[in-house]
Design a protein around this motif. Structure first.
Motif, PDB file in Angstrom:
ATOM      1  N   GLU A  96      44.871  46.062  40.084  1.00 32.89           N
ATOM      2  CA  GLU A  96      44.090  44.861  40.384  1.00 32.89           C
ATOM      3  C   GLU A  96      43.333  44.345  39.160  1.00 32.89           C
ATOM      4  O   GLU A  96      42.841  43.200  39.164  1.00 32.89           O
ATOM      5  CB  GLU A  96      43.103  45.128  41.530  1.00 32.89           C
ATOM      6  N   LEU A  97      43.248  45.156  38.107  1.00 35.43           N
ATOM      7  CA  LEU A  97      42.534  44.758  36.902  1.00 35.43           C
ATOM      8  C   LEU A  97      43.458  44.034  35.933  1.00 35.43           C
ATOM      9  O   LEU A  97      44.591  44.471  35.687  1.00 35.43           O
ATOM     10  CB  LEU A  97      41.951  45.977  36.182  1.00 35.43           C
ATOM     11  N   LEU A 131      45.322  53.175  32.462  1.00 39.17           N
ATOM     12  CA  LEU A 131      44.295  52.663  33.364  1.00 39.17           C
ATOM     13  C   LEU A 131      44.816  51.487  34.170  1.00 39.17           C
ATOM     14  O   LEU A 131      44.586  51.394  35.387  1.00 39.17           O
ATOM     15  CB  LEU A 131      43.056  52.252  32.569  1.00 39.17           C
ATOM     16  N   ALA A 168      39.603  44.910  32.193  1.00 38.43           N
ATOM     17  CA  ALA A 168      39.501  46.292  31.754  1.00 38.43           C
ATOM     18  C   ALA A 168      38.691  46.392  30.463  1.00 38.43           C
ATOM     19  O   ALA A 168      37.846  47.280  30.302  1.00 38.43           O
ATOM     20  CB  ALA A 168      40.893  46.888  31.558  1.00 38.43           C
ATOM     21  N   GLU A 226      36.478  56.387  38.836  1.00 38.71           N
ATOM     22  CA  GLU A 226      36.938  55.078  38.387  1.00 38.71           C
ATOM     23  C   GLU A 226      35.758  54.316  37.797  1.00 38.71           C
ATOM     24  O   GLU A 226      34.646  54.379  38.327  1.00 38.71           O
ATOM     25  CB  GLU A 226      37.537  54.284  39.546  1.00 38.71           C
ATOM     26  N   ARG A 250      38.233  62.618  40.986  1.00 35.03           N
ATOM     27  CA  ARG A 250      38.730  61.460  40.236  1.00 35.03           C
ATOM     28  C   ARG A 250      37.682  60.356  40.244  1.00 35.03           C
ATOM     29  O   ARG A 250      37.176  59.965  41.292  1.00 35.03           O
ATOM     30  CB  ARG A 250      40.032  60.933  40.834  1.00 35.03           C
ATOM     31  N   THR A 266      36.295  58.226  43.541  1.00 41.63           N
ATOM     32  CA  THR A 266      37.250  57.547  44.403  1.00 41.63           C
ATOM     33  C   THR A 266      37.038  57.983  45.852  1.00 41.63           C
ATOM     34  O   THR A 266      36.988  59.192  46.124  1.00 41.63           O
ATOM     35  CB  THR A 266      38.690  57.884  43.970  1.00 41.63           C
ATOM     36  N   THR A 292      31.984  48.173  37.152  1.00 44.67           N
ATOM     37  CA  THR A 292      31.936  46.936  36.387  1.00 44.67           C
ATOM     38  C   THR A 292      30.592  46.806  35.667  1.00 44.67           C
ATOM     39  O   THR A 292      29.626  47.515  35.960  1.00 44.67           O
ATOM     40  CB  THR A 292      32.126  45.725  37.298  1.00 44.67           C
ATOM     41  N   ARG A 308      47.016  52.557  36.947  1.00 51.38           N
ATOM     42  CA  ARG A 308      46.255  53.165  38.052  1.00 51.38           C
ATOM     43  C   ARG A 308      45.437  52.134  38.799  1.00 51.38           C
ATOM     44  O   ARG A 308      45.158  52.295  39.992  1.00 51.38           O
ATOM     45  CB  ARG A 308      45.349  54.253  37.471  1.00 51.38           C
ATOM     46  N   ARG A 309      45.006  51.078  38.095  1.00 52.26           N
ATOM     47  CA  ARG A 309      44.181  50.033  38.702  1.00 52.26           C
ATOM     48  C   ARG A 309      44.881  48.683  38.543  1.00 52.26           C
ATOM     49  O   ARG A 309      44.472  47.842  37.741  1.00 52.26           O
ATOM     50  CB  ARG A 309      42.807  49.994  38.012  1.00 52.26           C
TER      51      ARG A 309
END
Length: 284
Positions: free
Chosen positions: A229-230, A223, A235, A176, A174, A167, A179, A226-227
């Protein structure tokens, strides 16, 4: 003919001698091919932990996943590797990386260095080990940048991909997940750099989450929080996420080998039991 699967578990949690031996024996019973130990402060010290694992088991290989090269003087590391290889009966596989957690270096009073400096140190480490007696063990190198992929292509028996990125601005390490398309690009770049090899390297991927479940949204809840936008579908499409029914997870693992060439998968200790049914299916 695709390369046969191998499965490793990265053992993260310190334990007493008896608990450690029992954990290692359990991993062997579940079918894991490689017992691995990381190199982070607050986790088991790699080399004594691997020697203890060797005494508790008979079949699995034993590896570091991965050593933080910036923690180590190359000459002194060669002594550790040679001794551990001898005491584990030749079962050692050495995993190396540059290190990526600045906070750990700060706590240890060690310089962190720029990314280029850390890669330079790792290259010197690899060169020192290659000429040191008793250090002729299989070498895994983990990294995603171009210079790391070049070093991996030149020297590694196993090319390891984290499938994750640091990150931005985070000093605590941390990560992430990347893709599928991003991982495609990095694997393709590695393949380009490794095109001249006489023998292709084994390819490894570190899996971040495993769950055999009919309710993937629950397994991926942390997850997705924390994300945000997904979507759930996005995911589930991440290559380091193995979540679904047993049949779906087995299909995902086979897909990782077909798409990227990953025949060696590593799971984290919290998922050791969860992934075991897939090992049984894939080893049949």
């Amino acid at each position: 003919m695709p390369r046969p699967f191998r499965f490793g578990v990265n053992l993260l949690t310190p334990a007493s001698a008896g608990e450690w031996r029992a954990k290692c024996r359990r991993a062997e019973e579940l079918g894991y091919d490689v017992l691995l130990v990381p190199d982070h402060l607050g986790m088991p010290a790699p080399f004594p932990a691997l020697v203890a694992a060797a005494g508790a088991t008979g079949r699995p290989r034993l590896g570091t996943f991965v050593l933080n090269a910036a923690f180590w003087n190359p000459t002194l590391l060669a002594r550790e590797v040679a001794t551990t290889a001898a005491l584990t009966g030749g079962r050692l596989e050495l995993g190396l990386g540059t290190g990526y957690v600045q906070a750990e270096h700060d706590r240890a009073g060690l310089p962190f260095g720029s990314p280029g400096e850390r890669v330079d140190h790792l290259r010197r480490t690899v060169e020192e080990l290659s000429k040191s007696e008793g250090c002729g063990v299989p070498l895994l190198i983990g990294g995603n940048g171009d210079r790391m992929l070049r070093l991996t292509a030149e020297h590694a028996d196993v090319a390891a991909f984290a499938g994750a990125r640091l990150t931005p601005g985070n000093t605590e390490g941390r990560l992430e997940p990347v893709t599928a398309d991003e991982l495609d690009e990095r694997v393709a770049r590695y393949a380009e750099l490794a095109a001249g090899r006489e023998e292709p390297a084994e390819r490894n991927l570190l899996i971040q989450i495993v769950a055999i479940t009919d309710d993937p949204s629950s397994a991926l809840g942390p997850l997705l929080e924390r994300r945000p936008e997904l979507t759930l579908e996005q995911a589930l499409a991440l290559p380091t996420i193995l979540v679904g029914t047993l049949e779906e997870v087995v299909r995902q693992v086979r897909g990782l080998r077909e798409r990227y060439g990953f025949s060696y998968l590593t799971v984290l200790e919290p998922y050791m039991e969860a992934f075991a049914p897939a090992i049984t299916e894939l080893s049949a």
